[in-house]
Design a protein around this motif. Structure first.
Motif, PDB file in Angstrom:
ATOM      1  N   ARG A  57     -17.834 -57.822   1.284  1.00 35.22           N
ATOM      2  CA  ARG A  57     -16.518 -57.268   1.590  1.00 35.22           C
ATOM      3  C   ARG A  57     -16.713 -55.777   1.775  1.00 35.22           C
ATOM      4  O   ARG A  57     -17.247 -55.112   0.894  1.00 35.22           O
ATOM      5  CB  ARG A  57     -15.525 -57.533   0.456  1.00 35.22           C
ATOM      6  CG  ARG A  57     -15.211 -59.007   0.285  1.00 35.22           C
ATOM      7  CD  ARG A  57     -14.201 -59.239  -0.825  1.00 35.22           C
ATOM      8  NE  ARG A  57     -14.054 -60.671  -1.059  1.00 35.22           N
ATOM      9  CZ  ARG A  57     -13.321 -61.202  -2.033  1.00 35.22           C
ATOM     10  NH1 ARG A  57     -12.658 -60.427  -2.862  1.00 35.22           N
ATOM     11  NH2 ARG A  57     -13.240 -62.511  -2.178  1.00 35.22           N
TER      12      ARG A  57
ATOM     13  N   VAL B 215     -22.416 -52.222  -9.686  1.00 37.15           N
ATOM     14  CA  VAL B 215     -22.191 -53.611  -9.284  1.00 37.15           C
ATOM     15  C   VAL B 215     -20.759 -54.070  -9.542  1.00 37.15           C
ATOM     16  O   VAL B 215     -20.385 -55.176  -9.176  1.00 37.15           O
ATOM     17  CB  VAL B 215     -23.164 -54.565 -10.001  1.00 37.15           C
ATOM     18  CG1 VAL B 215     -24.598 -54.227  -9.637  1.00 37.15           C
ATOM     19  CG2 VAL B 215     -22.967 -54.523 -11.520  1.00 37.15           C
ATOM     20  N   MET B 216     -19.965 -53.223 -10.183  1.00 37.90           N
ATOM     21  CA  MET B 216     -18.589 -53.630 -10.494  1.00 37.90           C
ATOM     22  C   MET B 216     -17.729 -53.759  -9.242  1.00 37.90           C
ATOM     23  O   MET B 216     -16.912 -54.651  -9.130  1.00 37.90           O
ATOM     24  CB  MET B 216     -17.959 -52.622 -11.439  1.00 37.90           C
ATOM     25  CG  MET B 216     -18.680 -52.568 -12.733  1.00 37.90           C
ATOM     26  SD  MET B 216     -17.952 -53.734 -13.840  1.00 37.90           S
ATOM     27  CE  MET B 216     -17.210 -52.567 -14.903  1.00 37.90           C
TER      28      MET B 216
ATOM     29  N   GLY C 213     -18.940 -53.689  -5.655  1.00 37.68           N
ATOM     30  CA  GLY C 213     -19.951 -53.543  -4.630  1.00 37.68           C
ATOM     31  C   GLY C 213     -19.378 -53.978  -3.293  1.00 37.68           C
ATOM     32  O   GLY C 213     -18.221 -54.385  -3.194  1.00 37.68           O
TER      33      GLY C 213
ATOM     34  N   PHE D  66     -21.850 -58.744  -3.133  1.00 40.19           N
ATOM     35  CA  PHE D  66     -21.811 -59.127  -4.545  1.00 40.19           C
ATOM     36  C   PHE D  66     -21.917 -60.638  -4.678  1.00 40.19           C
ATOM     37  O   PHE D  66     -21.624 -61.386  -3.746  1.00 40.19           O
ATOM     38  CB  PHE D  66     -20.541 -58.592  -5.225  1.00 40.19           C
ATOM     39  CG  PHE D  66     -19.255 -59.111  -4.628  1.00 40.19           C
ATOM     40  CD1 PHE D  66     -18.701 -58.515  -3.511  1.00 40.19           C
ATOM     41  CD2 PHE D  66     -18.604 -60.196  -5.191  1.00 40.19           C
ATOM     42  CE1 PHE D  66     -17.507 -58.990  -2.953  1.00 40.19           C
ATOM     43  CE2 PHE D  66     -17.409 -60.677  -4.650  1.00 40.19           C
ATOM     44  CZ  PHE D  66     -16.866 -60.070  -3.526  1.00 40.19           C
TER      45      PHE D  66
ATOM     46  N   GLU E 117     -11.407 -57.361 -13.928  1.00 41.36           N
ATOM     47  CA  GLU E 117     -11.191 -58.751 -13.512  1.00 41.36           C
ATOM     48  C   GLU E 117     -12.547 -59.426 -13.314  1.00 41.36           C
ATOM     49  O   GLU E 117     -13.292 -59.067 -12.417  1.00 41.36           O
ATOM     50  CB  GLU E 117     -10.383 -58.780 -12.210  1.00 41.36           C
ATOM     51  CG  GLU E 117     -10.109 -60.191 -11.726  1.00 41.36           C
ATOM     52  CD  GLU E 117      -9.567 -60.245 -10.295  1.00 41.36           C
ATOM     53  OE1 GLU E 117      -8.816 -59.340  -9.891  1.00 41.36           O
ATOM     54  OE2 GLU E 117      -9.922 -61.211  -9.594  1.00 41.36           O
TER      55      GLU E 117
ATOM     56  N   HIS F  72     -10.841 -65.344 -11.313  1.00 44.19           N
ATOM     57  CA  HIS F  72      -9.502 -65.553 -10.776  1.00 44.19           C
ATOM     58  C   HIS F  72      -9.364 -67.022 -10.402  1.00 44.19           C
ATOM     59  O   HIS F  72     -10.234 -67.560  -9.708  1.00 44.19           O
ATOM     60  CB  HIS F  72      -9.318 -64.661  -9.542  1.00 44.19           C
ATOM     61  CG  HIS F  72      -7.908 -64.659  -9.020  1.00 44.19           C
ATOM     62  ND1 HIS F  72      -7.529 -63.952  -7.918  1.00 44.19           N
ATOM     63  CD2 HIS F  72      -6.782 -65.285  -9.462  1.00 44.19           C
ATOM     64  CE1 HIS F  72      -6.221 -64.127  -7.696  1.00 44.19           C
ATOM     65  NE2 HIS F  72      -5.759 -64.932  -8.623  1.00 44.19           N
TER      66      HIS F  72
ATOM     67  N   GLY G 222     -12.695 -68.305  -8.701  1.00 40.89           N
ATOM     68  CA  GLY G 222     -13.828 -67.397  -8.490  1.00 40.89           C
ATOM     69  C   GLY G 222     -14.276 -66.716  -9.771  1.00 40.89           C
ATOM     70  O   GLY G 222     -13.462 -66.422 -10.650  1.00 40.89           O
ATOM     71  N   ILE G 223     -15.569 -66.478  -9.855  1.00 39.42           N
ATOM     72  CA  ILE G 223     -16.103 -65.640 -10.935  1.00 39.42           C
ATOM     73  C   ILE G 223     -16.978 -64.567 -10.294  1.00 39.42           C
ATOM     74  O   ILE G 223     -17.811 -64.870  -9.425  1.00 39.42           O
ATOM     75  CB  ILE G 223     -16.941 -66.461 -11.943  1.00 39.42           C
ATOM     76  CG1 ILE G 223     -16.050 -67.398 -12.770  1.00 39.42           C
ATOM     77  CG2 ILE G 223     -17.722 -65.522 -12.896  1.00 39.42           C
ATOM     78  CD1 ILE G 223     -16.789 -68.199 -13.842  1.00 39.42           C
TER      79      ILE G 223
ATOM     80  N   ARG H 245     -20.590 -58.716 -10.959  1.00 39.97           N
ATOM     81  CA  ARG H 245     -19.707 -57.802 -11.694  1.00 39.97           C
ATOM     82  C   ARG H 245     -19.813 -58.030 -13.200  1.00 39.97           C
ATOM     83  O   ARG H 245     -19.704 -57.095 -13.995  1.00 39.97           O
ATOM     84  CB  ARG H 245     -18.259 -57.996 -11.243  1.00 39.97           C
ATOM     85  CG  ARG H 245     -17.275 -57.135 -12.025  1.00 39.97           C
ATOM     86  CD  ARG H 245     -15.848 -57.327 -11.566  1.00 39.97           C
ATOM     87  NE  ARG H 245     -15.586 -56.690 -10.282  1.00 39.97           N
ATOM     88  CZ  ARG H 245     -14.382 -56.675  -9.707  1.00 39.97           C
ATOM     89  NH1 ARG H 245     -13.354 -57.253 -10.286  1.00 39.97           N
ATOM     90  NH2 ARG H 245     -14.200 -56.075  -8.536  1.00 39.97           N
TER      91      ARG H 245
HETATM   92  P1  ATP Z   1     -10.336 -57.260  -6.834  1.00 37.02           P
HETATM   93  O1  ATP Z   1      -8.858 -57.224  -7.103  1.00 37.02           O
HETATM   94  O2  ATP Z   1     -11.164 -56.730  -7.983  1.00 37.02           O
HETATM   95  O3  ATP Z   1     -10.718 -56.683  -5.503  1.00 37.02           O
HETATM   96  P2  ATP Z   1     -10.187 -59.867  -5.699  1.00 37.02           P
HETATM   97  O4  ATP Z   1      -8.818 -60.308  -6.065  1.00 37.02           O
HETATM   98  O5  ATP Z   1     -10.415 -59.331  -4.351  1.00 37.02           O
HETATM   99  O6  ATP Z   1     -10.704 -58.792  -6.789  1.00 37.02           O
HETATM  100  P3  ATP Z   1     -11.269 -62.551  -5.659  1.00 37.02           P
HETATM  101  O7  ATP Z   1     -11.137 -62.659  -4.197  1.00 37.02           O
HETATM  102  O8  ATP Z   1     -10.387 -63.346  -6.519  1.00 37.02           O
HETATM  103  O9  ATP Z   1     -11.213 -61.001  -6.068  1.00 37.02           O
HETATM  104  O10 ATP Z   1     -12.813 -62.798  -6.045  1.00 37.02           O
HETATM  105  C1  ATP Z   1     -13.240 -63.487  -7.205  1.00 37.02           C
HETATM  106  C2  ATP Z   1     -13.974 -62.564  -8.149  1.00 37.02           C
HETATM  107  O11 ATP Z   1     -15.009 -61.848  -7.496  1.00 37.02           O
HETATM  108  C3  ATP Z   1     -13.109 -61.478  -8.768  1.00 37.02           C
HETATM  109  O12 ATP Z   1     -12.421 -61.974  -9.890  1.00 37.02           O
HETATM  110  C4  ATP Z   1     -14.122 -60.419  -9.144  1.00 37.02           C
HETATM  111  O13 ATP Z   1     -14.656 -60.684 -10.423  1.00 37.02           O
HETATM  112  C5  ATP Z   1     -15.215 -60.593  -8.107  1.00 37.02           C
HETATM  113  N1  ATP Z   1     -15.150 -59.521  -7.084  1.00 37.02           N
HETATM  114  C6  ATP Z   1     -14.203 -59.338  -6.129  1.00 37.02           C
HETATM  115  N2  ATP Z   1     -14.480 -58.263  -5.372  1.00 37.02           N
HETATM  116  C7  ATP Z   1     -15.645 -57.742  -5.865  1.00 37.02           C
HETATM  117  C8  ATP Z   1     -16.453 -56.618  -5.499  1.00 37.02           C
HETATM  118  N3  ATP Z   1     -16.134 -55.826  -4.475  1.00 37.02           N
HETATM  119  N4  ATP Z   1     -17.591 -56.397  -6.218  1.00 37.02           N
HETATM  120  C9  ATP Z   1     -17.941 -57.196  -7.247  1.00 37.02           C
HETATM  121  N5  ATP Z   1     -17.215 -58.270  -7.636  1.00 37.02           N
HETATM  122  C10 ATP Z   1     -16.078 -58.546  -6.948  1.00 37.02           C
END
Ligand code: ATP
Ligand code: MG
Length: 441
Positions: free
Chosen positions: A140, A149-150, A152, A155, A280, A283, A315-316, A320
């Motif tokens: 993304r 890596v939190m 990225g 990921f 997070e 989800h 998703g996990i 992160r």
């Molecule tokens: P965020 O609000 O943090 O952008 P998201 O709602 O876009 O998350 P989901 O699409 O539900 O995230 O993705 C599932 C999981 O992937 C998230 O719960 C998060 O732990 C992880 N995640 C999402 N975006 C990232 C990222 N850019 N880098 C690392 N981990 C990510």
């Protein structure tokens, strides 16, 4: 593993580019190196942790009856046009054109692809329910990749998708993941609290984000004090049974992310409300027939009618999680790994690699551990004791065995617990039995 052979480039100084502790410590412990903004290489130590996390996730997913598969990272734009997300996804999506001019993309998530797979293969309600997961890299193009890596750009994610005949079935699939996530995170030493999340146009109450409380978290969250002390379910959960009461135990208390929280009509008094920041890590989301409608995933029900499959996605954030675990478990000397995800369980420090007796005892411990499947890192370098201590504290293995010439003369070696710094003295036989008690099972 011998430290002299290991590729673990540790740093003494804090790297200036890292703003939060987990990012600093991952760089300093030689776990990752940035390749370009938001994209990292995982060096051996970091990769070992990632693998341990993956293994826990896999075991817990399998325990629910979910099945692992592997979908590609590159997808065709056509599917995303069908679901109308090709345009909606905007600049976060990395778009690629192949040599024939076909539009491709690097998958930011997999709802479209999995729905397409299932649409082509499942025909009868008798083939449901199904729950399919994979652990795969996502891309993304985040506006602000940061915190290592939190957040990225590339990921690792575990994502799965449930397929049911009707709402009741879908809700059971949802509950399974709810309960499974509680267990998964607690096995990593994390307290992750499920919080009501925005359901957007889908509506309903089947969307929860699993949030680890940490000052460096990116989102503001609100929850009932009671949730902080809740105990996650044990490993004897039977996922074929009705899990609603376990879910109700957790959802009876208020917990919401900032998107969902409303100060003015919050149902609990201010003094019982915890306002905190959170990371997070997972989800879960029920979305009914959103994708099965647009991608034609229909199935024959028991009356012979064609109906859209009911779906949910879960998703996990696998990569992160490495950062999240460090955020919640460290001190000023470095990381403190929970045993379940530590790159090695025990670090063996030879205080004097020029001393015959130290070498002999260390070699015998190392050999015993390796032969019996105990994850051990042996610091066999010829270096100052102080440097070895600092390095071992930095990389945060749960236990340290310290072998020095003075102790050996008096007949003992030391066992240090990284978390509370308590040191016990043991003779060589006791230490050998302790090592054996750490055998991987
Ligand atoms: P965020 O609000 O943090 O952008 P998201 O709602 O876009 O998350 P989901 O699409 O539900 O995230 O993705 C599932 C999981 O992937 C998230 O719960 C998060 O732990 C992880 N995640 C999402 N975006 C990232 C990222 N850019 N880098 C690392 N981990 C990510
Ligand atoms: Mg996002």
């Amino acid at each position: 593993m011998r430290r002299t052979q290991l590729f673990m480039p540790t740093l003494k100084e804090n790297p200036s580019e890292a703003q939060i502790v987990s990012h600093r410590l991952m760089l300093r412990a030689g776990m990752i190196r940035q390749s370009t903004a938001g994209i990292y290489s995982w060096l051996p130590t970091g990769y070992r942790v990632l693998q341990k996390i993956i293994e826990i996730i896999r075991e817990e997913q399998n325990a629910t009856g979910a099945q692992e598969l592997l979908m590609p990272t590159i997808q065709s734009a056509d599917l995303w046009r069908k679901s109308k997300r090709y345009d909606d996804y905007g600049k976060e999506m990395l778009r690629i054109t192949d040599r024939h001019g076909r539009d491709m993309l690097y998958g930011p998530t997999n709802e479209e692809l999995i729905t397409d797979i299932v649409a082509n293969e499942l025909n009868s309600f008798r083939e449901l329910p199904k729950n399919l997961y994979h652990i795969q890299w996502k891309f993304r193009d985040e506006v602000r990749p940061r915190f290592g890596v939190m957040r990225g750009r590339e990921f690792l994610m575990k994502d799965n998708y449930s397929f049911d005949l009707n709402y009741e079935g879908a809700k059971h699939s949802y509950n399974k993941m709810f309960v499974s996530y509680l267990r998964t995170f607690s096995r990593m030493g994390l307290k992750a609290i499920p919080m009501a999340a925005d359901t957007g146009p889908i509506g309903g109450d089947l969307s929860h984000e699993f949030i680890v409380l940490a000052d460096t978290g990116e989102s503001e969250v609100f929850c009932d004090q009671e949730l902080i002390n809740m105990k996650p379910p044990g490993k004897d959960i039977d996922f074929t049974l009705n899990l609603q009461s376990i879910v109700d135990d957790w959802t009876q208390y208020y917990a919401a992310t900032d998107e969902k929280h409303n100060h003015d009509n919050c149902p609990i008094p201010k003094d019982e409300l915890v306002t905190a920041r959170g990371i997070e890590v997972g989800h879960i989301f029920y979305f009914g027939s959103k994708y099965s409608d647009s991608l034609g995933a229909k199935i024959q029900n028991s009356d012979g009618e064609l109906v859209s499959i009911e779906m949910g996605s879960y998703g996990i954030g696998v990569s992160r999680l490495v950062g999240a675990i460090i955020e919640s478990s460290h001190d000023d000397k470095g990381i403190i790994w929970p045993e379940s995800v530590a790159p090695w369980i025990v670090g063996l420090i030879n205080l004097n690699a020029d001393d015959m007796s130290c070498n002999e005892i260390c070699e015998s411990f190392y050999e015993l551990a390796t032969r019996n499947g105990v994850d051990i890192l042996y610091d066999d370098r010829v270096d100052r004791a102080g440097a070895k201590f600092a390095d071992m504290d930095l990389i945060g293995l749960p236990y340290q065995i310290i072998v020095g010439p003075k102790g050996l003369k008096e007949g003992f070696v030391e066992l240090k617990d990284r978390a509370d710094s308590k040191v016990e003295r043991h003779n060589v036989d006791e230490m050998s039995s302790w090592i054996l008690s750490k055998t991987r099972n």
